[in-house]
Design an enzyme around this catalytic site. Structure first.
Site, PDB file in Angstrom:
ATOM      1  N   HIS A 139       0.859  -1.184   0.000  1.00  0.00           N
ATOM      2  CA  HIS A 139       0.000   0.000   0.000  1.00  0.00           C
ATOM      3  C   HIS A 139       0.900   1.240   0.000  1.00  0.00           C
ATOM      4  O   HIS A 139       0.825   2.072   0.906  1.00  0.00           O
ATOM      5  CB  HIS A 139      -0.977  -0.029   1.174  1.00  0.00           C
ATOM      6  CG  HIS A 139      -2.202   0.812   0.981  1.00  0.00           C
ATOM      7  ND1 HIS A 139      -3.486   0.314   1.075  1.00  0.00           N
ATOM      8  CD2 HIS A 139      -2.340   2.120   0.699  1.00  0.00           C
ATOM      9  CE1 HIS A 139      -4.361   1.295   0.865  1.00  0.00           C
ATOM     10  NE2 HIS A 139      -3.687   2.404   0.641  1.00  0.00           N
ATOM     11  N   TYR A 173     -15.030   5.205  -5.370  1.00  0.00           N
ATOM     12  CA  TYR A 173     -15.400   6.452  -4.700  1.00  0.00           C
ATOM     13  C   TYR A 173     -16.357   7.303  -5.523  1.00  0.00           C
ATOM     14  O   TYR A 173     -17.247   7.931  -4.976  1.00  0.00           O
ATOM     15  CB  TYR A 173     -14.143   7.264  -4.379  1.00  0.00           C
ATOM     16  CG  TYR A 173     -13.306   6.652  -3.269  1.00  0.00           C
ATOM     17  CD1 TYR A 173     -13.572   6.949  -1.940  1.00  0.00           C
ATOM     18  CD2 TYR A 173     -12.277   5.753  -3.552  1.00  0.00           C
ATOM     19  CE1 TYR A 173     -12.829   6.392  -0.915  1.00  0.00           C
ATOM     20  CE2 TYR A 173     -11.517   5.181  -2.532  1.00  0.00           C
ATOM     21  CZ  TYR A 173     -11.808   5.504  -1.214  1.00  0.00           C
ATOM     22  OH  TYR A 173     -11.075   4.942  -0.200  1.00  0.00           O
ATOM     23  N   GLU A 192      -4.379  -0.344  -5.603  1.00  0.00           N
ATOM     24  CA  GLU A 192      -4.504   0.747  -6.570  1.00  0.00           C
ATOM     25  C   GLU A 192      -3.248   0.981  -7.400  1.00  0.00           C
ATOM     26  O   GLU A 192      -2.625   2.066  -7.320  1.00  0.00           O
ATOM     27  CB  GLU A 192      -4.902   2.047  -5.847  1.00  0.00           C
ATOM     28  CG  GLU A 192      -6.210   1.944  -5.081  1.00  0.00           C
ATOM     29  CD  GLU A 192      -6.642   3.270  -4.444  1.00  0.00           C
ATOM     30  OE1 GLU A 192      -5.850   4.222  -4.422  1.00  0.00           O
ATOM     31  OE2 GLU A 192      -7.800   3.351  -3.981  1.00  0.00           O
ATOM     32  N   ASN A 242     -11.851  -0.609  -5.299  1.00  0.00           N
ATOM     33  CA  ASN A 242     -12.040   0.618  -4.532  1.00  0.00           C
ATOM     34  C   ASN A 242     -12.866   1.563  -5.394  1.00  0.00           C
ATOM     35  O   ASN A 242     -12.447   1.928  -6.491  1.00  0.00           O
ATOM     36  CB  ASN A 242     -10.698   1.280  -4.206  1.00  0.00           C
ATOM     37  CG  ASN A 242      -9.862   0.443  -3.243  1.00  0.00           C
ATOM     38  OD1 ASN A 242     -10.334  -0.570  -2.719  1.00  0.00           O
ATOM     39  ND2 ASN A 242      -8.630   0.854  -3.026  1.00  0.00           N
TER      40      ASN A 242
HETATM   41  C1  JSK Z   1      -8.378   7.347  -1.246  1.00  0.00           C
HETATM   42  C2  JSK Z   1      -7.912   8.557  -7.175  1.00  0.00           C
HETATM   43  C3  JSK Z   1      -6.331   4.336  -1.025  1.00  0.00           C
HETATM   44  C4  JSK Z   1      -6.312   4.729   0.422  1.00  0.00           C
HETATM   45  C5  JSK Z   1      -7.113   6.024   0.478  1.00  0.00           C
HETATM   46  C6  JSK Z   1      -9.782   7.168  -6.592  1.00  0.00           C
HETATM   47  C7  JSK Z   1      -8.668   7.895  -6.212  1.00  0.00           C
HETATM   48  C8  JSK Z   1      -8.287   7.972  -4.814  1.00  0.00           C
HETATM   49  C9  JSK Z   1      -8.825   7.321  -3.746  1.00  0.00           C
HETATM   50  C10 JSK Z   1      -8.289   8.493  -8.504  1.00  0.00           C
HETATM   51  C11 JSK Z   1      -9.407   7.789  -8.893  1.00  0.00           C
HETATM   52  C12 JSK Z   1     -10.135   7.115  -7.936  1.00  0.00           C
HETATM   53  C13 JSK Z   1      -8.927   8.251 -11.118  1.00  0.00           C
HETATM   54  C14 JSK Z   1      -9.568   9.109 -12.127  1.00  0.00           C
HETATM   55  C15 JSK Z   1      -9.426  11.406 -12.278  1.00  0.00           C
HETATM   56  C16 JSK Z   1     -10.055  12.596 -11.618  1.00  0.00           C
HETATM   57  C17 JSK Z   1      -7.210   6.420  -0.961  1.00  0.00           C
HETATM   58  N1  JSK Z   1      -7.315   5.156  -1.646  1.00  0.00           N
HETATM   59  N2  JSK Z   1      -8.168   7.752  -2.627  1.00  0.00           N
HETATM   60  N3  JSK Z   1      -7.271   8.638  -2.999  1.00  0.00           N
HETATM   61  N4  JSK Z   1      -7.347   8.758  -4.329  1.00  0.00           N
HETATM   62  N5  JSK Z   1      -9.423  12.865 -10.386  1.00  0.00           N
HETATM   63  N6  JSK Z   1      -9.973  13.593  -9.490  1.00  0.00           N
HETATM   64  N7  JSK Z   1      -9.488  13.829  -8.406  1.00  0.00           N
HETATM   65  O1  JSK Z   1      -6.460   6.976   1.247  1.00  0.00           O
HETATM   66  O2  JSK Z   1      -5.000   4.860   0.843  1.00  0.00           O
HETATM   67  O3  JSK Z   1      -9.827   7.735 -10.178  1.00  0.00           O
HETATM   68  O4  JSK Z   1      -9.809  10.331 -11.523  1.00  0.00           O
END
Ligand code: JSK
Length: 456
Positions: free
Chosen positions: A121, A294, A166, A292
């Site tokens: 991680h 979001y 990820e 994962n």
């Molecule tokens: C939270 C980044 C691991 C854990 C948490 C999710 C994330 C993400 C999730 C990018 C994504 C999806 C990419 C396309 C482009 C637009 C952590 N996950 N977390 N952080 N980042 N981007 N916009 N921001 O802390 O350690 O999709 O997105």
């Protein structure tokens, strides 16, 4: 299974990661990781925050297990810090580093909580980055040796393993955007890193199985449905490129299809070097896929030639103007995106089992009279657990849900400014205060059903 209930064997969990919660960065033989170096570099994180202390979980793990037990948590996804176990990346195994996770696993099992262990991680030993990090093929072999040390110690008790968390974030945010450690901005490097992460997954899966007969092994991807901002052909094509970069670049090789041809053509001379058997190794069968989720990513096209990938996500203001509720991260709240994602993965890739290994929301929480009331997080979780239930009803083999996160923690480049926990951390005192979302989740678990937020 009644309409609002989950299958009897559904697993309700919470997730964390080592560097985000442990602290104790120079104790018991741990050496620096790339995140120690990066977060201590001025200008890299909000307020200059680092993981030096974080939630002090390294010393408070027993209290944290008690918290989980009191909430009725059934499974705990955590990660192992490579720089505790093999501090220099290769060579000497640090027994004291393994001792910590040995005690943690026993404590979890005593509390009737199933451990789900993530091997990587994001906290690569700095000594390996000094030799090229994940862009160097030798790091693949180093990861295999590290994984072997872990499974030898824990494989008699840990049954669920996640190789990587990820890999898109590791490769593209760390090595193309440069917003994460190691802070490199080079697309060729990012693609080579992604390939080595996938290859190391492919080599570690059979190793875990041979060392631990009961091991169930998977990988966790951050996936996001790709939506076009408008119906214009340009924006539709941009959404296809986002899907290729984020989702298919990882799913296709893992499920035996090799790298997707449209993206191979786009990357052209930047394509990673691959050896003859690499794609076959990456396509090793797994027991589950970790997802994962979001938010869905809503993109528009950039003018051709502006940037190699040619898309840009909508800004927070644009999302709000389009009517979306937006979290502290600037991410839109779209529960249906999860149903869409799960049914698509089931239809197109047919994994034998799926776990949602992270889902949650960053909300600006405040302590009032010693309590934290977080109705927006409850609404997010309510919507997404219900979306998961709908995907199960549509046939997706979803076996469990891990809420990100058990507690507020070090949110990488955002430091401690983003709170994802269902337990509030007072970083001044390290007090743990369960939020109202924790009480909501406790009732969901007890009922094995999505319960109404209004009853709290
Ligand atoms: C939270 C980044 C691991 C854990 C948490 C999710 C994330 C993400 C999730 C990018 C994504 C999806 C990419 C396309 C482009 C637009 C952590 N996950 N977390 N952080 N980042 N981007 N916009 N921001 O802390 O350690 O999709 O997105």
């Amino acid at each position: 299974m009644s309409q609002s209930h989950f299958p009897d064997d559904f697993v309700w969990g919470v997730a964390t990661a080592a560097y985000q919660i442990e602290g104790a960065v120079d104790e018991d033989g741990r050496a620096p990781s790339i995140w120690d170096t990066f977060s201590h570099t001025p200008g890299t994180t909000t307020n200059g925050d680092t993981g030096d202390v974080a939630c002090d979980h390294y010393h408070r793990w027993q209290e944290d297990i008690r918290l989980m037990r009191n909430l009725g948590i059934q499974a705990y996804r955590f990660s192992i810090a490579w720089p505790r176990v093999v501090p220099q990346g290769t060579g000497q195994v640090n027994g004291r580093g393994l001792d910590f996770y040995d005690r943690l696993v026993d404590g979890l099992l005593d509390a009737n909580i199933t451990p789900f262990v993530t091997l990587y991680h994001w906290d690569l030993p700095q000594a390996l980055q000094n030799r090229g990090g994940w862009a160097d093929r030798a790091t693949v072999d180093a990861f295999v040796a590290y994984a072997e040390a872990v499974v030898r110690r824990l494989g008699d008790r840990v049954t669920h393993w996640i190789t990587h968390n990820e890999p898109w974030v590791v490769s593209f945010v760390g090595n193309y955007e440069g917003r994460h450690a190691p802070g490199i901005q080079d697309l060729r490097t990012a693609l080579q890193v992604a390939h080595h992460l996938l290859l190391s997954h492919g080599l570690v899966v059979p190793l875990l199985r041979s060392a631990s007969a009961s091991a169930r092994v998977g990988i966790t991807l951050n996936l996001s449905p790709a939506h076009a901002a408008t119906s214009s052909p340009e924006d539709q094509a941009a959404a296809g490129r986002l899907d290729g970069n984020l989702n298919r670049w990882f799913l296709d090789p893992l499920y035996g299809r090799g790298y997707p041809e449209d993206m191979v053509a786009r990357y052209g001379a930047l394509m990673p070097q691959l050896a003859a058997d690499d794609l076959a190794r990456i396509a090793v069968p797994t027991d589950f896929l970790g997802i994962n989720y979001y938010f869905p990513t809503i993109v528009r096209a950039l003018p051709s030639g502006a940037e190699p990938l040619g898309f840009a996500p909508l800004s927070r203001d644009e999302l709000a103007t389009a009517g979306h509720d937006v979290t502290e991260m600037g991410w839109p709240v779209v529960p249906e995106g999860l149903t869409e994602l799960l049914t698509r993965i089931h239809r197109e890739y047919a994994p034998g089992a799926i776990y949602i290994t992270e889902n949650g929301a960053a909300i600006h929480d405040r302590v009032v009279d010693g309590t934290v009331h977080d109705p927006r997080r409850i609404a997010y979780l309510h919507g997404h657990t219900d979306a998961a239930r709908q995907a199960i009803a549509a046939g997706a083999p979803l076996r469990g849900y891990f809420l990100w996160s058990l507690m507020d923690n070090f949110e990488w480049g955002f430091g401690y400014s983003k709170r994802f926990g269902i337990v509030y951390i007072d970083y001044g005192t390290q007090a743990r205060i369960p939020k109202s979302s924790a009480a909501w989740y406790q009732r969901v678990i007890a009922a094995n059903a999505v319960v109404n937020a209004g009853e709290l």
